[in-house]
Every structure is written in structure tokens, then in C-alpha cells.
Design an enzyme around this catalytic site. Structure first.
Site, mmCIF file in Angstrom:
data_model
loop_
_atom_site.group_PDB
_atom_site.id
_atom_site.type_symbol
_atom_site.label_atom_id
_atom_site.label_comp_id
_atom_site.label_asym_id
_atom_site.label_seq_id
_atom_site.Cartn_x
_atom_site.Cartn_y
_atom_site.Cartn_z
ATOM 1 C CB THR A 67 -1.081 0.007 1.316
ATOM 2 O OG1 THR A 67 -1.818 -0.905 1.217
ATOM 3 C CG2 THR A 67 -1.765 1.230 1.251
ATOM 4 C CE LYS B 73 -5.433 -1.612 1.637
ATOM 5 N NZ LYS B 73 -4.181 -2.282 1.904
ATOM 6 C CE LYS C 57 2.070 2.134 4.667
ATOM 7 N NZ LYS C 57 1.894 1.388 3.455
#
Length: 293
Positions: free
Chosen positions: A100, A175, A243
Site C-alpha cells: 500500500t 485502497k 501510514k
């Protein structure tokens, strides 16, 4: 098919194992060599000492790293993937990145790969550690349309659902949508459980009823009991969620979109990190509420 799998972390370890069990010729690389040795004790394959060595003989190279900087180093650094492709003297390699990352990185790596005569596919996954172990991941793909069949064939051993959402970067943007949804759902679930606890409700019965209606979700079905048990030693750590949410918030600024709930939940996760909960599962939002005066 000869495949390289780079990054044997919580997700990558079982994903690479599924590829080996499916009959692919898998060469693994991990920054901590002992993790590759551990993988070889459980699965059939080989290990490489550098990303370049892993990529050199592979038709498809898969990545599952941590951050943008990790992917860029593995791709373009000394003895990186592109060095291995250059040494092979062949063109047409496909690099599938399950990390990701930002969409900006995916777009940049796609251009860099094209200049080398190969293809970069951003393909982040959803389903968590259990989904990786069970081979039940959802994959969001950003690539040229002609590459999709090869991506589907390669990732099939650990995939439940897969879709191409557009060209480079669109997998990562999807995502981001996924993580925005999860953040809001978990905070809502945490508040609902906290409310029920302070109103003398039988939470198990409450969940049994409302999970069958419009309030039901994967998070409710799979996390409410562990939240009640104060069990947060599983799943996706909030260090990694922060993150991901940082990536979401950066992209929102670039596109002029307000994400007030996501910003708030990100702040709550920051508070939990200060409480020493950085490695706890993302559902630990309930603990923050319970410890407030």
C-alpha cells in the site's frame, strides 16, 4: 512460471507460500535473511541474496513491502529489481506491487518500468493477515488492460476477488477508499459498543440483532467479540494504518477533498500510539474510549 516474491512479512510470507503450493517456481528475497530461511523450511523454492538476483530469472516479480521508500529502494536501488531486469537482457517482465503506497509512487514507478521495457502494476490488497493465510484477499489493480489476465493468473492462489480500476495509480487510490471506509466503520463500532456498555445492554444480543440489518459489516462480525475481550494482538497494526491514512489525507489535499472523519480517526490513532498501542489492531479504538475520564 518463474516468479520472484520480494518481502516476506506478515502478508508476503503466506502469499508467497500459496504461489509455491500452486506449483510456481518461486524465488524469495527478504531483507532479513532468516525470514527467507524460515519460509524455505515450510515451502518449496529458492532464496536470493538481493532483489536483483531474485528478479533476474523471473517472468513476474511480486513485491509486498512497507512504505513508498521501501518500494523505491527495492525497485531502483543498487542490486534492485530493475538492476536484475537489466542484467537479464530481456524485456516484458511484469512487476506486481502489493504494497500500500501513494498513487504518486505507483505512477512514477510505472513510467520508470516502461523506460526499461517492463511493466509495473500497483495491486494493493485487502483482507488482512487472515485473508493472506487463507488465500482470500481482494486485490485492487492499476495497470494497462492487456496485463490484467497475467496478473489474475499469477495472483489466483491467494485471491478471492480482483478488479482492474484503471491505469497506474488507480489500484492505490481504490485502497485509499478501502482504508477510509475501515477507519470510519471501526470508530462507529467502538462508539456503539462503548455506548452499549454504559447503558446496561447485553452486547452479544445487541450485535446478534443489528448485524442482520443495515448496521451489519465485516468489522462488526469479525471484531466485536475481540474488542469485548480486550484482544488487540492480531490483525492490522495501527502503526501501519496511520501510514495508510496519511497517504489518504495527502491524496485528499491534492484532489481538494475534505475527509473530516478520517482526519479525526487518524488523530485518535495518534493518541493510541502515545498510549503504547502502536502494534495493536486497528479496532483498539474502543480502548481509547474506555480509558477516557
Amino acid at each position: 512460471m518463474n516468479i520472484a516474491f520480494i518481502g516476506l512479512g506478515t502478508m508476503g510470507f503466506p502469499m508467497a507460500g500459496h504461489l509455491s503450493n500452486a506449483g510456481f517456481n518461486v524465488t524469495v528475497y527478504n531483507r532479513t535473511e532468516s525470514k527467507a530461511d524460515q519460509w524455505l523450511q515450510q515451502y518449496s523454492g529458492k532464496k536470493a541474496m538481493t532483489p536483483a538476483a531474485a528478479a533476474k530469472g523471473a517472468e513476474v516479480i511480486l513485491l509486498c513491502a512497507g512504505r513508498d521508500s521501501d518500494v523505491e529502494t527495492l525497485m531502483t536501488g543498487h542490486d534492485g529489481i530493475l538492476d536484475g531486469i537489466r542484467q537479464s537482457g530481456q524485456i516484458g517482465h511484469i512487476i506486481i506491487d502489493h504494497t500500500t503506497t501513494s498513487s504518486v509512487l505507483a505512477e512514477r514507478m510505472s513510467v520508470t518500468a516502461q523506460q526499461m521495457g517492463c511493466h509495473f502494476v500497483d495491486a494493493p490488497v485487502s483482507g488482512g493477515q487472515q485473508g493472506a493465510i487463507n488465500g482470500q484477499l481482494s486485490i485492487m489493480v492499476g495497470c494497462d488492460e492487456q496485463l490484467l489476465d497475467k496478473v489474475i493468473t499469477t495472483t489466483a492462489p491467494y485471491t478471492r476477488a480482483i478488479a482492474r480500476l484503471g491505469t497506474a495509480g488507480f489500484g492505490q487510490k481504490t485502497k485509499m477508499v478501502n482504508q477510509i471506509c475501515i477507519a470510519g466503520l471501526l470508530q462507529g463500532l467502538a462508539e456503539a459498543i462503548h455506548f452499549a456498555q454504559h447503558n446496561n445492554l447485553n452486547i452479544e444480543k445487541v450485535i446478534q440483532v443489528i448485524s442482520q440489518g443495515a448496521a451489519g459489516s465485516w468489522q462488526m462480525n469479525n471484531r466485536y467479540q475481540t474488542m469485548l475481550d480486550n484482544d488487540y494482538d492480531h490483525g492490522f497494526a495501527i502503526d501501519w494504518m496511520r501510514k495508510d491514512l496519511g497517504i489518504c489525507l495527502d491524496q485528499a489535499k491534492r484532489s481538494g477533498v475534505a475527509l473530516p472523519v478520517t482526519e479525526l480517526v487518524d488523530q485518535f490513532y495518534a493518541e493510541l500510539q502515545l498510549m503504547g498501542e502502536g502494534r495493536s489492531d486497528t479496532s483498539v479504538l474502543l480502548k481509547r474510549l474506555q480509558q477516557q475520564k
